[in-house]
Scaffold this motif. Structure first.
Motif, mmCIF file in Angstrom:
data_model
loop_
_atom_site.group_PDB
_atom_site.id
_atom_site.type_symbol
_atom_site.label_atom_id
_atom_site.label_comp_id
_atom_site.label_asym_id
_atom_site.label_seq_id
_atom_site.Cartn_x
_atom_site.Cartn_y
_atom_site.Cartn_z
ATOM 1 N N LEU A 20 0.821 -1.209 0.000
ATOM 2 C CA LEU A 20 0.000 0.000 0.000
ATOM 3 C C LEU A 20 0.856 1.259 0.000
ATOM 4 O O LEU A 20 0.410 2.324 -0.446
ATOM 5 C CB LEU A 20 -0.931 0.002 1.222
ATOM 6 C CG LEU A 20 -2.080 -1.014 1.178
ATOM 7 C CD1 LEU A 20 -2.836 -1.018 2.499
ATOM 8 C CD2 LEU A 20 -3.043 -0.713 0.028
ATOM 9 N N ARG A 21 2.083 1.143 0.472
ATOM 10 C CA ARG A 21 3.004 2.277 0.498
ATOM 11 C C ARG A 21 4.003 2.241 -0.648
ATOM 12 O O ARG A 21 4.972 2.992 -0.664
ATOM 13 C CB ARG A 21 3.730 2.308 1.853
ATOM 14 C CG ARG A 21 2.808 2.806 2.953
ATOM 15 C CD ARG A 21 3.139 2.254 4.312
ATOM 16 N NE ARG A 21 2.118 2.696 5.278
ATOM 17 C CZ ARG A 21 0.914 2.133 5.401
ATOM 18 N NH1 ARG A 21 0.584 1.110 4.637
ATOM 19 N NH2 ARG A 21 0.046 2.594 6.268
ATOM 20 N N LYS A 22 3.754 1.314 -1.594
ATOM 21 C CA LYS A 22 4.572 1.171 -2.807
ATOM 22 C C LYS A 22 6.047 0.912 -2.496
ATOM 23 O O LYS A 22 6.940 1.331 -3.217
ATOM 24 C CB LYS A 22 4.431 2.407 -3.698
ATOM 25 C CG LYS A 22 2.995 2.618 -4.189
ATOM 26 C CD LYS A 22 2.885 3.799 -5.118
ATOM 27 C CE LYS A 22 1.436 3.970 -5.598
ATOM 28 N NZ LYS A 22 1.278 5.125 -6.496
ATOM 29 N N PHE B 239 -5.186 2.831 6.036
ATOM 30 C CA PHE B 239 -4.597 3.450 4.845
ATOM 31 C C PHE B 239 -5.670 4.171 4.029
ATOM 32 O O PHE B 239 -5.513 5.331 3.635
ATOM 33 C CB PHE B 239 -3.903 2.387 3.991
ATOM 34 C CG PHE B 239 -3.289 2.920 2.729
ATOM 35 C CD1 PHE B 239 -2.044 3.539 2.758
ATOM 36 C CD2 PHE B 239 -3.953 2.813 1.520
ATOM 37 C CE1 PHE B 239 -1.479 4.044 1.592
ATOM 38 C CE2 PHE B 239 -3.403 3.310 0.352
ATOM 39 C CZ PHE B 239 -2.156 3.930 0.388
ATOM 40 N N LEU B 240 -6.789 3.479 3.772
ATOM 41 C CA LEU B 240 -7.858 4.079 2.980
ATOM 42 C C LEU B 240 -8.524 5.239 3.723
ATOM 43 O O LEU B 240 -8.986 6.200 3.100
ATOM 44 C CB LEU B 240 -8.901 3.026 2.625
ATOM 45 C CG LEU B 240 -8.492 1.997 1.568
ATOM 46 C CD1 LEU B 240 -9.619 1.009 1.333
ATOM 47 C CD2 LEU B 240 -8.124 2.687 0.254
ATOM 48 N N TYR B 241 -8.572 5.149 5.044
ATOM 49 C CA TYR B 241 -9.162 6.218 5.840
ATOM 50 C C TYR B 241 -8.391 7.527 5.640
ATOM 51 O O TYR B 241 -8.980 8.602 5.506
ATOM 52 C CB TYR B 241 -9.161 5.817 7.312
ATOM 53 C CG TYR B 241 -9.675 6.890 8.241
ATOM 54 C CD1 TYR B 241 -11.034 7.214 8.268
ATOM 55 C CD2 TYR B 241 -8.811 7.586 9.082
ATOM 56 C CE1 TYR B 241 -11.511 8.199 9.115
ATOM 57 C CE2 TYR B 241 -9.285 8.575 9.924
ATOM 58 C CZ TYR B 241 -10.628 8.877 9.940
ATOM 59 O OH TYR B 241 -11.091 9.858 10.770
ATOM 60 N N GLN B 242 -7.062 7.419 5.597
ATOM 61 C CA GLN B 242 -6.232 8.597 5.377
ATOM 62 C C GLN B 242 -6.382 9.132 3.956
ATOM 63 O O GLN B 242 -6.338 10.344 3.722
ATOM 64 C CB GLN B 242 -4.759 8.270 5.645
ATOM 65 C CG GLN B 242 -4.461 7.948 7.093
ATOM 66 C CD GLN B 242 -3.026 7.491 7.309
ATOM 67 O OE1 GLN B 242 -2.259 7.370 6.355
ATOM 68 N NE2 GLN B 242 -2.667 7.242 8.556
ATOM 69 N N LYS B 243 -6.579 8.212 3.002
ATOM 70 C CA LYS B 243 -6.643 8.605 1.593
ATOM 71 C C LYS B 243 -8.038 9.049 1.165
ATOM 72 O O LYS B 243 -8.188 10.015 0.417
ATOM 73 C CB LYS B 243 -6.194 7.433 0.710
ATOM 74 C CG LYS B 243 -4.735 7.041 0.875
ATOM 75 C CD LYS B 243 -3.826 8.065 0.244
ATOM 76 C CE LYS B 243 -2.362 7.618 0.339
ATOM 77 N NZ LYS B 243 -1.448 8.599 -0.274
ATOM 78 N N SER B 244 -9.069 8.316 1.604
ATOM 79 C CA SER B 244 -10.407 8.518 1.042
ATOM 80 C C SER B 244 -11.482 8.859 2.056
ATOM 81 O O SER B 244 -12.634 9.089 1.683
ATOM 82 C CB SER B 244 -10.837 7.250 0.282
ATOM 83 O OG SER B 244 -9.852 6.850 -0.632
ATOM 84 N N ALA C 157 -13.534 3.992 3.180
ATOM 85 C CA ALA C 157 -12.706 2.978 3.849
ATOM 86 C C ALA C 157 -13.583 1.883 4.451
ATOM 87 O O ALA C 157 -13.287 0.690 4.344
ATOM 88 C CB ALA C 157 -11.848 3.627 4.927
#
Length: 386
Positions: free
Chosen positions: A144-146, A189-194, A199
């Protein structure tokens, strides 16, 4: 043995002891092993205690070797994790290959599930499931952090292999661990992004997909039904039989604990104490073909914490809990916290530290994640002093 030989031949013992004296997590492992040795002096089964003292040797060898030498850089530690992940994938693929051969011979689809899928003599399905969960969590977090272990496509393929492996191994605790890993890593991760809504919906879709797949395949479906039957039969027998082993193992295990509250039964003696308690258990169990009683089989406590308390008393349990909680709160490395959570949950339903497969996994990765001081860290500390 190789590490021990290298440690002896490399010299510089004063330097090594100085490093170890400042290493709290290594000290907790030494303390744990010391208590195992002390327990061998008051046990009623010295032969079993001797076996356990040898089994638990990694608790002193790994911190001694890895905590006193600057052997690795951060990149080296990443390589070790990479090879473990790859080995876990190869292991479960080998299981599927062997199961396919057996299926082609007898046409029994059960070959692809649980103990018939993972039939290694020294590696039961609960342990391989724990390995796959840790591998999957590391891949998901870094993916997820590439920051891929191999490449994006390879990491995704390996994650699919791990998830399918967990599904077919059908260890119910690892189902919970799998959902928790995704809830913790994927959701945060999705919470921070979307945001919260997207999320939550994404996590719900993932849970539904995993749950649906678990219900579709016959082996995992049977394990889910077993869970339901165990819940139903928790308070009473159903069809004049019980299905919940752990209920009685934990109840009788607690009786052993109460009788040996402070210092335990001594190293290697707790299983015999449990077996004596099971002699009076007349509940019938069904193994799919026959009725049997718990006293007919040699069980351990099926709970690492209860096993430690019964064997080594409240002191031994507290040492183990400190060894797990102290690094969890001290570390800033997510993989370290992930490791503790996966092991901590897996310990609830299995006595993981009673087998070499559990002792080696827990002691090695614990030392790798919490005890090792890397060359990078040493150089930084030297630069800070200068």
């Amino acid at each position: 043995m190789v590490f021990g030989l290298f440690w002896l031949l490399s010299g510089g013992f004063q330097n090594k002891l100085d490093h170890l004296s400042k290493n709290l997590t290594a000290g907790l492992f030494f303390l744990y092993y010391l208590w195992v040795v002390i327990g061998a002096f008051y046990t009623t089964l010295p032969a079993e205690a001797e076996k356990d003292v040898v089994l638990k040797l990694p608790f002193v060898v790994w911190p001694l070797a890895l905590g006193s030498l600057f052997l690795f850089s951060s990149k080296n530690l990443q390589y070790l994790l990479r090879w473990f992940i790859l080995a876990s994938a190869i292991s479960i693929l080998f299981c599927f290959t062997m199961a396919l051969g057996d299926f082609l011979n007898n046409g029994d689809v059960r070959e692809f599930f649980f103990t018939r899928l993972v039939n290694y003599k020294v590696l039961p399905p609960h342990y391989l499931g724990m390995y796959l969960s840790f591998s999957y969590g590391c891949l998901l977090y870094q993916g997820l952090r590439k920051k891929y272990f191999f490449s994006r496509s390879t990491d995704v393929l390996l994650m699919i292999i791990m998830a399918v492996g967990i599904l077919f191994i059908s260890v119910r605790m690892q189902y919970i661990v799998f959902l928790l890993i995704n809830g913790w890593i994927f959701f945060s991760f999705l919470y921070q992004k979307s945001g919260f809504l997207k999320a939550s919906l994404s996590l719900l879709v993932l849970i539904l997909i995993f749950g649906s797949l678990a219900w579709v395949f016959p082996g995992s479906k049977r394990r889910i039904k077993d869970t339901y039957n165990e819940i139903v039969s928790f308070e009473r027998e159903v069809n004049q039989k019980q299905t919940n082993h752990r209920k009685f193992l934990w109840l009788h295990g607690w009786e052993v604990v109460r009788e040996h509250l402070w210092i335990g039964t001594g190293t290697g003696a707790s299983d015999q104490a449990l077996q004596l308690k099971l002699q009076n258990n007349d509940h019938k169990f069904w193994d799919g073909q026959d009725v049997y009683y718990l006293r007919d089989r040699n069980y351990n406590f099926h709970n690492t914490y209860l096993q430690q308390w019964a064997t080594h008393g409240i002191v031994g349990l507290l040492i183990l809990l400190l060894a797990m909680l102290v690094p969890f709160w001290r570390t800033h490395d997510f993989k370290g916290r992930l490791f503790i959570v996966i092991c901590g949950l897996s310990f609830l339903t299995e006595s993981m530290l009673e087998r070499q497969a559990g002792v080696l996994f827990f002691s090695f990765f614990y030392c790798l994640l919490f005890v090792v001081k890397t060359i990078d860290e040493n150089q930084k500390s030297q630069q800070a002093i200068e």
